[in-house]
Design an enzyme around this catalytic site. Sequence first.
Site: not given
Length: 249
Positions: A35, A39, A43, A46, A68, A70, A73
Amino acid sequence: MNTHTRLTADDPRWAQVMARDPQADGQFVYSVRTTGVYCRPSCPSRRAKPENVAFHASPEAAEQAGYRPCKRCRPNQQPTSRHSTRLSFSIGQCSLGMVLVAQSLEGLRAILMADDAETLLEDLNNRFPDTALIRADHTLEQIVTQVIDLIEHPTAPCTLPLDMHGTAFQHRVWQALQDIPAGQTQSYSEVAARINAPKAARAVARACATNALAVAIPCHRVVRSDGSLSGYRWGIERKQTLLTREQPR
């Protein structure tokens, strides 16, 4: 099970991530290769597969690795209780549209630009969701006038106190932007090199995009390597206008 998967699964931090342990927040962050985000351990998103996970000591380390934060969270922000801080704000009009100025007890927290007040308020709420926002047009009248003067004459130095909120990496980027002289530009790669993070050009671009203090932190002075204009949070046309105003007459 490959070696990376086994090492991740055996790492005590993985158990904290699986448990979404809030006590682990602030101790480390984890990134997800598929992704491109990182996080905090708690968080609620999923759960990722262990083969796609890497651990980092801090948000700064994750961003330097090219990840980058999230949006769910917000691992690059300190955990806060609802309305634990307060911001006073006011909205004015300048030649580039409408401008919103928000101030904490420490200094300016935000200078935002848009075509209408509704967009400005939405931007302010999105940036500071855990903050009590108090409209104070009369109290901030003089400061708004100074900010508008800065927008109209961006070659002038900003003398207003700034209350910059971000990660250590973002602060390094924002300080580097303040050191770019009016009338000059630098590329994202050049800024990355100046802060001793030559491989972090993308993270520099994200730090520019998250800047909440338009013109005071002059992210409009950062361009592509070929000198062309890239994205600007408040619109390419505003970026071009600011750069034009900074050119010697």
